[in-house]
Design an enzyme around this catalytic site. Structure first.
Site, PDB file in Angstrom:
ATOM      1  N   ASN A   1      93.431  21.807  -0.631  1.00 14.60           N
ATOM      2  CA  ASN A   1      93.191  23.080   0.044  1.00 14.60           C
ATOM      3  C   ASN A   1      92.581  22.933   1.432  1.00 14.60           C
ATOM      4  OD1 ASN A   1      92.569  26.128   0.092  1.00 14.60           O
ATOM      5  ND2 ASN A   1      90.544  25.208   0.316  1.00 14.60           N
TER       6      ASN A   1
ATOM      7  N   TYR B   1      98.494  23.995  13.655  1.00 16.35           N
ATOM      8  CA  TYR B   1      98.383  24.558  12.300  1.00 16.35           C
ATOM      9  C   TYR B   1      99.769  24.889  11.748  1.00 16.35           C
ATOM     10  CZ  TYR B   1      96.838  27.658   8.516  1.00 16.35           C
ATOM     11  OH  TYR B   1      96.627  28.259   7.296  1.00 16.35           O
TER      12      TYR B   1
ATOM     13  N   SER C   1     101.245  27.820   4.027  1.00 17.08           N
ATOM     14  CA  SER C   1     100.922  29.088   4.689  1.00 17.08           C
ATOM     15  C   SER C   1     102.240  29.776   5.041  1.00 17.08           C
ATOM     16  CB  SER C   1     100.125  28.822   5.978  1.00 17.08           C
ATOM     17  OG  SER C   1     100.053  29.979   6.790  1.00 17.08           O
TER      18      SER C   1
END
Length: 250
Positions: free
Chosen positions: A85, A151, A138
């Site tokens: 995570n 990211y 994501s």
């Protein structure tokens, strides 16, 4: 699974990671919380009681990752469940993003995940454990935001790494999946929460018109890590309030 099911959750001092650890403890597992934030990590583990422990580790540092697994295996045994995570974003203008920031995000969000999967899987294979690994992706693996280029790249990489690892580990009955959250009410979204216009924009692209909660994401993560998902591997499951299905905003 072993008689004593040991789970490792990275980035577990708060938010989604903590919620995952909490649910795994509720399910009767022995859970090790990993994080680089010492101030928050210890109290987080202590809140979960006797079946939780903690270990400091920067998931962007390969030596620390190796040392973490050495310690866990020495003190507790081989893990059966790995929840990857831990993640960072470091937002900045695309044209002004420093190379070192881009590399730092990839080191934590992608390289660290690879190293953790590899090391955890080696232990499972050696012990004949039919384990489960869940990675945090994501919706930004699919939709892009220019101010978080690294990211987005890292999360796209996680989706492919999940597939690759699932194929490589299937002969050993080790499942690998990923979860892709949308707008979740965590510290990463604090600036949106504090800005009415930003929140209005975020909700305009979220059909359910609310943020998700860390617990909701954790429930999905823990399902994929459980025997109930025994025939699911190589998948990224998106939990985004309908955002990826929306082709307009209003």
């Amino acid at each position: 699974m072993t008689e004593k099911t040991i789970a490792l959750v990275t980035g577990a001092a708060q938010g989604i990671g903590y919620a995952c650890a909490e649910i795994l403890v509720e399910q009767g597992m022995f859970v090790i919380l990993c994080d680089a934030n010492a101030e928050r990590l210890r109290p987080a583990a202590e809140r979960l009681g006797k079946n939780a422990r903690y270990i400091l580790c920067d998931m962007g540092d390969s030596a620390q990752i190796a040392a973490m697994f050495d310690t866990i295996e020495k003190d507790h045994g081989t893990i059966s469940v790995l929840i990857n995570n831990a993640g960072i974003a470091l937002p900045s203008s695309f044209l002004e993003t420093p190379e070192q920031d881009f590399r730092k995000v990839l080191d934590v969000n992608l390289v660290g995940v690879f190293l953790a999967i590899q090391r955890a899987a080696k232990g499972m294979v050696a012990k004949g454990i039919q384990g489960a690994i869940v990675n945090m992706s994501s919706i930004n693996a699919v939709v892009a935001i220019p101010s978080i280029a690294a990211y987005c790249a890292s999360k796209g990489g996680i989706s492919q790494l999940t597939k690759v690892a699932a194929l490589a580990l299937a002969p050993h009955n080790i499942r690998v999946n990923a979860v892709g959250p949308g707008s979740i009410d965590t510290e990463m979204m604090a600036s949106v929460n504090a800005n009415p216009e930003a929140m209005k924009m975020a909700m305009s692209r979220t059909p359910l018109k609310r943020m998700g909660t860390p617990r909701e994401v954790a429930e999905l993560v823990c399902f994929l890590a459980s025997p109930k998902a025994s025939y699911i591997t190589g998948e990224t499951v998106y939990i985004d309030g309908g955002r990826l299905g929306l082709n307009y905003t209003c």
